[in-house]
Design a protein around this motif. Structure first.
Motif, PDB file in Angstrom:
ATOM      1  N   GLN A  78       0.824  -1.215   0.000  1.00 40.71           N
ATOM      2  CA  GLN A  78       0.000   0.000   0.000  1.00 40.71           C
ATOM      3  C   GLN A  78       0.857   1.263   0.000  1.00 40.71           C
ATOM      4  OE1 GLN A  78      -3.481  -0.032  -0.266  1.00 40.71           O
ATOM      5  NE2 GLN A  78      -3.055  -2.187  -0.634  1.00 40.71           N
ATOM      6  N   LEU A  79       1.975   1.214   0.727  1.00 37.46           N
ATOM      7  CA  LEU A  79       2.862   2.377   0.813  1.00 37.46           C
ATOM      8  C   LEU A  79       3.578   2.666  -0.497  1.00 37.46           C
ATOM      9  CD1 LEU A  79       4.514   1.799   4.286  1.00 37.46           C
ATOM     10  CD2 LEU A  79       3.279   3.858   3.612  1.00 37.46           C
ATOM     11  N   GLY A  80       3.921   1.631  -1.220  1.00 41.86           N
ATOM     12  CA  GLY A  80       4.746   1.820  -2.403  1.00 41.86           C
ATOM     13  C   GLY A  80       6.211   1.899  -1.998  1.00 41.86           C
ATOM     14  N   GLU A  81       7.026   2.512  -2.823  1.00 40.54           N
ATOM     15  CA  GLU A  81       8.472   2.543  -2.597  1.00 40.54           C
ATOM     16  C   GLU A  81       8.826   3.339  -1.346  1.00 40.54           C
ATOM     17  OE1 GLU A  81      12.539   4.188  -4.699  1.00 40.54           O
ATOM     18  OE2 GLU A  81      10.683   4.159  -5.854  1.00 40.54           O
ATOM     19  N   VAL A  82       9.378   2.649  -0.344  1.00 44.18           N
ATOM     20  CA  VAL A  82       9.767   3.294   0.915  1.00 44.18           C
ATOM     21  C   VAL A  82      11.107   3.994   0.716  1.00 44.18           C
ATOM     22  CG1 VAL A  82      10.374   2.915   3.340  1.00 44.18           C
ATOM     23  CG2 VAL A  82       8.474   1.641   2.309  1.00 44.18           C
ATOM     24  N   VAL A  83      11.157   5.287   1.114  1.00 44.96           N
ATOM     25  CA  VAL A  83      12.376   6.074   0.908  1.00 44.96           C
ATOM     26  C   VAL A  83      13.045   6.503   2.212  1.00 44.96           C
ATOM     27  CG1 VAL A  83      11.706   6.904  -1.380  1.00 44.96           C
ATOM     28  CG2 VAL A  83      11.009   8.206   0.649  1.00 44.96           C
ATOM     29  N   PHE A  84      12.328   6.404   3.340  1.00 41.86           N
ATOM     30  CA  PHE A  84      12.899   6.843   4.619  1.00 41.86           C
ATOM     31  C   PHE A  84      12.133   6.203   5.769  1.00 41.86           C
ATOM     32  CE2 PHE A  84      13.113   9.900   8.201  1.00 41.86           C
ATOM     33  CZ  PHE A  84      14.485   9.930   8.381  1.00 41.86           C
ATOM     34  N   VAL A  85      12.848   5.805   6.808  1.00 42.25           N
ATOM     35  CA  VAL A  85      12.223   5.273   8.022  1.00 42.25           C
ATOM     36  C   VAL A  85      12.747   6.068   9.212  1.00 42.25           C
ATOM     37  CG1 VAL A  85      11.832   3.251   9.477  1.00 42.25           C
ATOM     38  CG2 VAL A  85      12.105   2.963   7.007  1.00 42.25           C
ATOM     39  N   GLU A  86      11.840   6.724   9.927  1.00 47.14           N
ATOM     40  CA  GLU A  86      12.207   7.460  11.143  1.00 47.14           C
ATOM     41  C   GLU A  86      11.946   6.538  12.320  1.00 47.14           C
ATOM     42  OE1 GLU A  86      10.100  10.911  13.693  1.00 47.14           O
ATOM     43  OE2 GLU A  86      10.482  11.427  11.606  1.00 47.14           O
ATOM     44  N   GLN A  87      13.003   6.228  13.086  1.00 43.13           N
ATOM     45  CA  GLN A  87      12.878   5.278  14.183  1.00 43.13           C
ATOM     46  C   GLN A  87      13.214   5.930  15.520  1.00 43.13           C
ATOM     47  OE1 GLN A  87      15.605   2.694  11.905  1.00 43.13           O
ATOM     48  NE2 GLN A  87      14.286   1.006  12.535  1.00 43.13           N
ATOM     49  N   GLN A  88      12.620   5.383  16.573  1.00 40.65           N
ATOM     50  CA  GLN A  88      12.964   5.768  17.937  1.00 40.65           C
ATOM     51  C   GLN A  88      14.297   5.100  18.273  1.00 40.65           C
ATOM     52  OE1 GLN A  88      10.829   7.635  19.995  1.00 40.65           O
ATOM     53  NE2 GLN A  88       9.258   7.796  18.432  1.00 40.65           N
ATOM     54  N   GLU A  89      14.777   5.325  19.493  1.00 40.92           N
ATOM     55  CA  GLU A  89      16.050   4.731  19.902  1.00 40.92           C
ATOM     56  C   GLU A  89      15.824   3.636  20.938  1.00 40.92           C
ATOM     57  OE1 GLU A  89      18.745   7.751  21.186  1.00 40.92           O
ATOM     58  OE2 GLU A  89      18.527   8.899  19.334  1.00 40.92           O
ATOM     59  N   ALA A  90      16.781   2.722  21.037  1.00 44.97           N
ATOM     60  CA  ALA A  90      16.734   1.691  22.068  1.00 44.97           C
ATOM     61  C   ALA A  90      16.655   2.380  23.428  1.00 44.97           C
ATOM     62  CB  ALA A  90      17.960   0.799  21.977  1.00 44.97           C
ATOM     63  N   GLY A  91      15.824   1.850  24.303  1.00 52.71           N
ATOM     64  CA  GLY A  91      15.632   2.439  25.624  1.00 52.71           C
ATOM     65  C   GLY A  91      14.392   3.314  25.699  1.00 52.71           C
ATOM     66  N   ASP A  92      13.864   3.735  24.540  1.00 50.04           N
ATOM     67  CA  ASP A  92      12.647   4.548  24.535  1.00 50.04           C
ATOM     68  C   ASP A  92      11.464   3.691  24.977  1.00 50.04           C
ATOM     69  OD1 ASP A  92      14.103   6.667  23.610  1.00 50.04           O
ATOM     70  OD2 ASP A  92      13.199   6.729  21.616  1.00 50.04           O
TER      71      ASP A  92
END
Length: 121
Positions: free
Chosen positions: A30-44
């Motif tokens: 559904q998203l199509g071509e993924v160009v960026f992933v914003e992630q949280q950090e370990a420990g969050d």
């Protein structure tokens, strides 16, 4: 090892009190071509239904919501350099987080594979 699915098209594979979390193949399509992933950090730490990241594709940006309460124990760092992996193997190598589940009872609110297939059917 059990796998659960959310209405936000995320999957969790649970081993003990740690779950691996990612998006479903359906979501990736559904998203199509993924160009960026914003992630949280370990420990969050996060609460169920809280925003835990953003996936951007050529079509749109889509928030990731936590299917359960917990804490991020590991982040899949390869997605920073290769966000397109989410299109190639969303239910395998392109997992997003490993999380420690705070309340296992919340898993009961999620679907099994048959339920998810009926949901997207």
């Amino acid at each position: 090892m059990a796998t659960y699915y959310s209405e936000e098209h995320e999957w969790l594979t649970v081993e003990g009190d740690v779950a691996t979390l990612g998006i479903t193949k359906h979501a990736a399509e559904q998203l199509g071509e993924v160009v960026f992933v914003e992630q949280q950090e370990a420990g969050d730490e996060f609460e169920k239904d809280g925003e835990i990241g953003v996936i951007e594709s050529v079509k749109a940006a889509s928030e990731l919501y936590a299917p359960v309460d917990g804490e991020i124990v590991e982040v899949n760092e390869t997605l920073a350099d290769n966000p397109g992996a989410l299109n190639d193997d969303p239910e395998g190598e392109a997992w997003i987080y490993k999380i420690k589940i705070a309340d296992a009872a919340q898993l009961e609110d999620l679907m099994d594979e048959a339920g998810y297939k009926a949901f997207i059917g």
